[in-house]
Write an enzyme that holds these catalytic residues in place. Structure first.
Site, short mmCIF file in Angstrom:
data_model
loop_
_atom_site.label_atom_id
_atom_site.label_comp_id
_atom_site.label_asym_id
_atom_site.label_seq_id
_atom_site.Cartn_x
_atom_site.Cartn_y
_atom_site.Cartn_z
N TRP A 10 8.55 -38.25 -16.86
CA TRP A 10 8.21 -38.88 -15.56
C TRP A 10 7.53 -37.92 -14.60
CZ3 TRP A 10 13.31 -42.02 -14.33
CH2 TRP A 10 13.38 -43.12 -15.21
N LYS A 11 7.51 -36.63 -14.94
CA LYS A 11 6.92 -35.63 -14.03
C LYS A 11 7.57 -35.81 -12.64
CE LYS A 11 2.97 -35.64 -17.06
NZ LYS A 11 1.56 -35.39 -17.28
N GLU A 98 1.54 -28.42 -17.57
CA GLU A 98 1.52 -28.32 -16.10
C GLU A 98 2.31 -27.11 -15.62
OE1 GLU A 98 2.66 -32.39 -15.43
OE2 GLU A 98 0.71 -32.98 -16.24
N GLY A 235 3.37 -39.66 -20.54
CA GLY A 235 3.41 -39.43 -19.10
C GLY A 235 3.27 -40.74 -18.34
N GLY A 236 2.07 -41.00 -17.84
CA GLY A 236 1.82 -42.14 -16.96
C GLY A 236 2.37 -43.47 -17.47
P1 13P Z 1 -0.15 -38.70 -19.73
O1 13P Z 1 0.49 -39.60 -20.75
O2 13P Z 1 -0.07 -39.23 -18.33
O3 13P Z 1 -1.52 -38.29 -20.15
O4 13P Z 1 0.73 -37.35 -19.71
C1 13P Z 1 1.06 -36.73 -20.90
C2 13P Z 1 2.07 -35.70 -20.63
O5 13P Z 1 1.81 -34.68 -20.00
C3 13P Z 1 3.45 -35.91 -21.12
O6 13P Z 1 4.21 -34.76 -21.02
#
Ligand code: 13P
Length: 252
Positions: A10-11, A98, A235-236
């Site tokens: 989920w960041k 990140e 992620g998203g």
């Molecule tokens: P996205 O799926 O938003 O590209 O992000 C991938 C990610 O960094 C999962 O850790």
């Protein structure tokens, strides 16, 4: 023999209230379903207790997104693996791109954080992957092999299958630009080849390799069909219930 493993990262999204209601929805949606797929979510630190409580006894795994290498100490703003274990967390991401790109984490940090996971009883999800310029220069395999060697090279063979390795090409993260199934498979085969060359054969056979980078409901099935892709780090699309469930269904 390798069960598919879908994890939502989920960041920095979903505080405790939103996280709790999403976890509740996920628990209901998966009740009695998809027993063939392992599922996990990685909420921000502050939302972990609510999610751990909500998902108790469901089989849905909870991961942290980061940890500090030390067990405790004067490290303002940091959280240790021991604290995460005490809070009921089972997995922890290590070396997400990140963290590497925005917070100065190096291969050396990844190594100490993987060791901290083992010390504290967390299962690491080690993220590796090249940048666009590294790929354009033809260095993608060297970069990923270097990241693997640094983070995992000194582990005991029987520790390695407890690690999930997530291949996340940096150029595919949050960009909508997914690696093609063949591009992803090629790197996953390289990673499995590195495991084969570095450890006894059971390690490469049993270690799970996830793909991450713009995974969506619409492209998950073709990626997950590849022989060396054992799951996804999402992620998203993991922030939306319908999308996340679609990806889980594609893995089943
Ligand atoms: P996205 O799926 O938003 O590209 O992000 C991938 C990610 O960094 C999962 O850790």
């Amino acid at each position: 023999m390798r069960r598919k493993f879908i994890v939502g990262n989920w960041k920095m999204h979903k505080g405790p209230a939103d996280a709790d209601s999403f976890a509740d929805g996920l628990k209901r949606a998966l009740a009695g379903k998809n027993a063939a797929v392992d599922v996990g979510i990685a909420p921000p630190f502050l939302s972990l207790p609510a999610v751990v409580a909500r998902l108790k006894h469901t089989g849905i795994q909870v991961a942290a997104q980061n940890l500090h290498a030390e067990a405790s100490g004067a490290f303002t703003g940091e959280v240790s693996g021991e604290m995460l274990r005490q809070a009921g967390v089972a997995y922890c991401l290590v070396g997400h791109s990140e963290r590497r790109q925005l917070f100065g984490e190096t291969d050396a940090h990844a190594e100490t954080k993987v060791l901290a996971c083992f010390r504290s009883g967390l299962l690491p999800i080690l993220c590796v992957g090249e940048t666009l310029s590294e790929r354009e220069a033809g260095h993608e395999r060297d970069v990923v092999t270097r990241q693997l060697t640094a983070a995992l090279g000194k582990l005991q063979a029987d520790q390695v299958p407890s690690v999930t390795i997530a291949y996340e090409p940096v150029w595919a993260i949050g960009t909508g630009k997914t690696a093609s199934p063949l591009q992803a498979q090629e790197m996953h085969a390289t990673i499995r080849g590195w495991l084969e060359a570095s450890f006894p054969a059971f390690v490469a056979r049993s270690t799970r390799l996830q793909y991450g980078g713009s995974v969506k409901g619409s492209n998950a099935a073709e990626l997950l069909r590849m022989p060396d892709i054992d799951g996804a780090l999402v992620g998203g699309a993991a922030l939306n219930m319908e999308d996340f469930l679609q990806i889980i269904a594609a893995a089943g």
